[in-house]
Design a protein around this motif. Sequence first.
Motif, PDB file in Angstrom:
ATOM      1  N   ALA A 166       0.827  -1.208   0.000  1.00  0.00           N
ATOM      2  CA  ALA A 166       0.000   0.000   0.000  1.00  0.00           C
ATOM      3  C   ALA A 166       0.860   1.256   0.000  1.00  0.00           C
ATOM      4  CB  ALA A 166      -0.929   0.002   1.212  1.00  0.00           C
ATOM      5  N   ARG A 167       1.914   1.239   0.825  1.00  0.00           N
ATOM      6  CA  ARG A 167       2.792   2.407   0.903  1.00  0.00           C
ATOM      7  C   ARG A 167       3.456   2.692  -0.457  1.00  0.00           C
ATOM      8  NH1 ARG A 167       6.470   4.371   5.902  1.00  0.00           N
ATOM      9  NH2 ARG A 167       7.457   6.129   4.859  1.00  0.00           N
ATOM     10  N   ALA A 168       3.844   1.636  -1.135  1.00  0.00           N
ATOM     11  CA  ALA A 168       4.488   1.800  -2.444  1.00  0.00           C
ATOM     12  C   ALA A 168       3.515   2.424  -3.450  1.00  0.00           C
ATOM     13  CB  ALA A 168       4.985   0.453  -2.948  1.00  0.00           C
ATOM     14  N   TYR A 169       2.259   1.989  -3.396  1.00  0.00           N
ATOM     15  CA  TYR A 169       1.261   2.542  -4.319  1.00  0.00           C
ATOM     16  C   TYR A 169       0.992   4.023  -4.018  1.00  0.00           C
ATOM     17  CZ  TYR A 169      -0.003  -2.021  -6.297  1.00  0.00           C
ATOM     18  OH  TYR A 169       0.008  -3.220  -6.960  1.00  0.00           O
ATOM     19  N   TYR A 170       0.863   4.357  -2.723  1.00  0.00           N
ATOM     20  CA  TYR A 170       0.614   5.757  -2.346  1.00  0.00           C
ATOM     21  C   TYR A 170       1.787   6.652  -2.774  1.00  0.00           C
ATOM     22  CZ  TYR A 170      -3.344   4.330   0.621  1.00  0.00           C
ATOM     23  OH  TYR A 170      -4.534   3.848   1.093  1.00  0.00           O
ATOM     24  N   GLN A 171       2.984   6.157  -2.566  1.00  0.00           N
ATOM     25  CA  GLN A 171       4.159   6.958  -2.939  1.00  0.00           C
ATOM     26  C   GLN A 171       4.265   7.121  -4.452  1.00  0.00           C
ATOM     27  OE1 GLN A 171       7.136   4.755  -0.651  1.00  0.00           O
ATOM     28  NE2 GLN A 171       7.244   6.434   0.844  1.00  0.00           N
ATOM     29  N   LYS A 172       3.862   6.098  -5.191  1.00  0.00           N
ATOM     30  CA  LYS A 172       3.842   6.208  -6.646  1.00  0.00           C
ATOM     31  C   LYS A 172       2.800   7.231  -7.082  1.00  0.00           C
ATOM     32  CE  LYS A 172       4.785   5.093 -10.925  1.00  0.00           C
ATOM     33  NZ  LYS A 172       6.063   5.476 -11.570  1.00  0.00           N
ATOM     34  N   CYS A 173       1.673   7.244  -6.390  1.00  0.00           N
ATOM     35  CA  CYS A 173       0.615   8.218  -6.671  1.00  0.00           C
ATOM     36  C   CYS A 173       1.137   9.638  -6.473  1.00  0.00           C
ATOM     37  CB  CYS A 173      -0.589   7.959  -5.752  1.00  0.00           C
ATOM     38  SG  CYS A 173      -1.872   9.225  -5.840  1.00  0.00           S
ATOM     39  N   ILE A 174       1.852   9.860  -5.369  1.00  0.00           N
ATOM     40  CA  ILE A 174       2.414  11.183  -5.077  1.00  0.00           C
ATOM     41  C   ILE A 174       3.477  11.572  -6.087  1.00  0.00           C
ATOM     42  CG2 ILE A 174       3.858  12.428  -3.400  1.00  0.00           C
ATOM     43  CD1 ILE A 174       2.299  10.864  -1.204  1.00  0.00           C
ATOM     44  N   GLU A 175       4.235  10.577  -6.513  1.00  0.00           N
ATOM     45  CA  GLU A 175       5.258  10.837  -7.524  1.00  0.00           C
ATOM     46  C   GLU A 175       4.625  11.345  -8.820  1.00  0.00           C
ATOM     47  OE1 GLU A 175       8.124   8.068 -10.294  1.00  0.00           O
ATOM     48  OE2 GLU A 175       7.906   7.485  -8.176  1.00  0.00           O
ATOM     49  N   ASN A 184       1.479  12.687  -8.997  1.00  0.00           N
ATOM     50  CA  ASN A 184       0.743  13.922  -8.699  1.00  0.00           C
ATOM     51  C   ASN A 184       1.101  14.393  -7.298  1.00  0.00           C
ATOM     52  OD1 ASN A 184      -1.023  16.014  -8.284  1.00  0.00           O
ATOM     53  ND2 ASN A 184      -2.897  14.826  -8.573  1.00  0.00           N
ATOM     54  N   PRO A 185       2.066  15.303  -7.172  1.00  0.00           N
ATOM     55  CA  PRO A 185       2.545  15.762  -5.864  1.00  0.00           C
ATOM     56  C   PRO A 185       1.482  16.447  -5.018  1.00  0.00           C
ATOM     57  CG  PRO A 185       4.094  16.349  -7.597  1.00  0.00           C
ATOM     58  CD  PRO A 185       2.867  15.880  -8.278  1.00  0.00           C
ATOM     59  N   ASN A 186       0.337  16.798  -5.604  1.00  0.00           N
ATOM     60  CA  ASN A 186      -0.726  17.463  -4.846  1.00  0.00           C
ATOM     61  C   ASN A 186      -1.911  16.551  -4.559  1.00  0.00           C
ATOM     62  OD1 ASN A 186       0.499  20.054  -4.617  1.00  0.00           O
ATOM     63  ND2 ASN A 186      -0.005  20.444  -6.755  1.00  0.00           N
ATOM     64  N   TYR A 187      -1.710  15.259  -4.666  1.00  0.00           N
ATOM     65  CA  TYR A 187      -2.790  14.307  -4.400  1.00  0.00           C
ATOM     66  C   TYR A 187      -2.928  14.142  -2.880  1.00  0.00           C
ATOM     67  CZ  TYR A 187      -5.973  10.582  -5.855  1.00  0.00           C
ATOM     68  OH  TYR A 187      -7.081   9.823  -6.101  1.00  0.00           O
ATOM     69  N   ILE A 188      -3.741  14.986  -2.288  1.00  0.00           N
ATOM     70  CA  ILE A 188      -3.793  15.120  -0.818  1.00  0.00           C
ATOM     71  C   ILE A 188      -4.180  13.837  -0.105  1.00  0.00           C
ATOM     72  CG2 ILE A 188      -6.165  16.014  -0.884  1.00  0.00           C
ATOM     73  CD1 ILE A 188      -5.381  17.752   1.556  1.00  0.00           C
ATOM     74  N   ASN A 189      -5.116  13.064  -0.651  1.00  0.00           N
ATOM     75  CA  ASN A 189      -5.565  11.847   0.031  1.00  0.00           C
ATOM     76  C   ASN A 189      -4.461  10.802   0.141  1.00  0.00           C
ATOM     77  OD1 ASN A 189      -8.113  12.812   0.507  1.00  0.00           O
ATOM     78  ND2 ASN A 189      -9.012  11.922  -1.339  1.00  0.00           N
ATOM     79  N   ALA A 190      -3.534  10.829  -0.790  1.00  0.00           N
ATOM     80  CA  ALA A 190      -2.409   9.886  -0.710  1.00  0.00           C
ATOM     81  C   ALA A 190      -1.535  10.213   0.500  1.00  0.00           C
ATOM     82  CB  ALA A 190      -1.593   9.934  -1.990  1.00  0.00           C
ATOM     83  N   TYR A 191      -1.306  11.502   0.770  1.00  0.00           N
ATOM     84  CA  TYR A 191      -0.518  11.908   1.942  1.00  0.00           C
ATOM     85  C   TYR A 191      -1.235  11.519   3.235  1.00  0.00           C
ATOM     86  CZ  TYR A 191       2.365  14.793  -1.177  1.00  0.00           C
ATOM     87  OH  TYR A 191       3.206  15.227  -2.164  1.00  0.00           O
TER      88      TYR A 191
END
Length: 417
Positions: free
Chosen positions: A306-315, A317-324
């Motif tokens: 899950a952490r890897a997917y969230y970090q890929k999401c942020i990579e 889109n750096p403003n994807y707030i729900n991932a943070y």
Amino acid sequence: MKKQIIIALTFSICAFSFAQKKELKTAEKAIKGNNFAEAKAALKQAEALMSSMDDKLKAQYYYLNAETLYANGAGSIKDIDAALESLNKVQGSLDSEVTTLKQTMVNGILTKGNSYYEKKDFSTSSKYFEKAYRLSPRDTTFLYYAAATAVNVQEYDRALGLYEELKALGYTGIEKQYYATDVSKNEEEIFANKDIRDMSVKTKTHTNPGQRLSESKKPEIAKNVALIYVSQGKDDEALKAMKDARAESPTDINLILSEANIYYKLGNIEQFKTLLEEATKMDPNNPELQYNLGVISAESGHAKEARAYYQKCIELNPNYINAYINLAALILSKEEPLIKEMNGLGNSKKDDLRYEELKTQRQELYKDAIPFLTKALEIDAKNISAAKTLMNIYNIVGETAKFKEMKVKVDALEAAE
């Protein structure tokens, strides 16, 4: 005596025939003068004599009745239905007149349908497009327009019926397109026919002429049928329709996601995840897909994944707030077993050492979560959930100044609610 009776009956029949013709002529004259109220009255009189009409007069009656109901385009949808029904009763004569009237009606109905479409009255527009098809069944594109506009206003039951009719007809919507490049805009333009395209090229307003076949509409129809079933909660029908849709368009990522959502709704999380992964391979730079895979992995207990997917999401889109926020929540979810073990320790020296180890691990969790929550607040300063969590963390780790600063922020956000 018998001769007198025969003569009397002959006179009676002639009188009826004369009356019929008179009323029909009156109606015909009234129609030519656009006096449709008078035409209706005359036809009503003629209708009373219908049983004694021959086939030729009946055909004339039904034809004039259709003209009157249509009223040069002023008739309502209900009137158009009645006019079409009347035209279908014209038999044995007036074939060319019927064909001409039908074409006139089709043109008028399409004009009205387009007018309502431009006004964004898609419901009325759809009904006019359907009527155009009923009058001219060879023009299946009108039926497609009727279905597509019905979907726009969520008239799903009606749209479903129209789509199923299109599928039964084997409709593809494939047509030859004539195109050329608009010189002034440097953009490709599709023309209604070859002659118009050629004239534009000849006058040098366009260049680079060509022709091609348009894409099939079958994948779109199959997809819409499936999505309608989804909206109606008919999951089995939706999955069957989705299978048909994907067979028509196997690389349509939206179809894969729609099918995935059905499985999620049915509680089949594994199949949901499998389809998401399939979609991600097709569109690896889609942050939404990475985020959703992160959610599913977290819910199924695969925290590292899950952490890897969230970090890929942020990579992506750096403003994807729900991932943070979800990353912070994922980290903090490890706190509960630590607290449980800490509370279960005794007072021995060994327990005291273990307690300090667990306390340090807990502190590290907080430090790991802080940057993600801080970033979430940078993106959305009014996110009270992130602010409260940060405030509590600062309080626990003993960062008094930051705790007070965050408390002021939380109090302001709560007051503004």
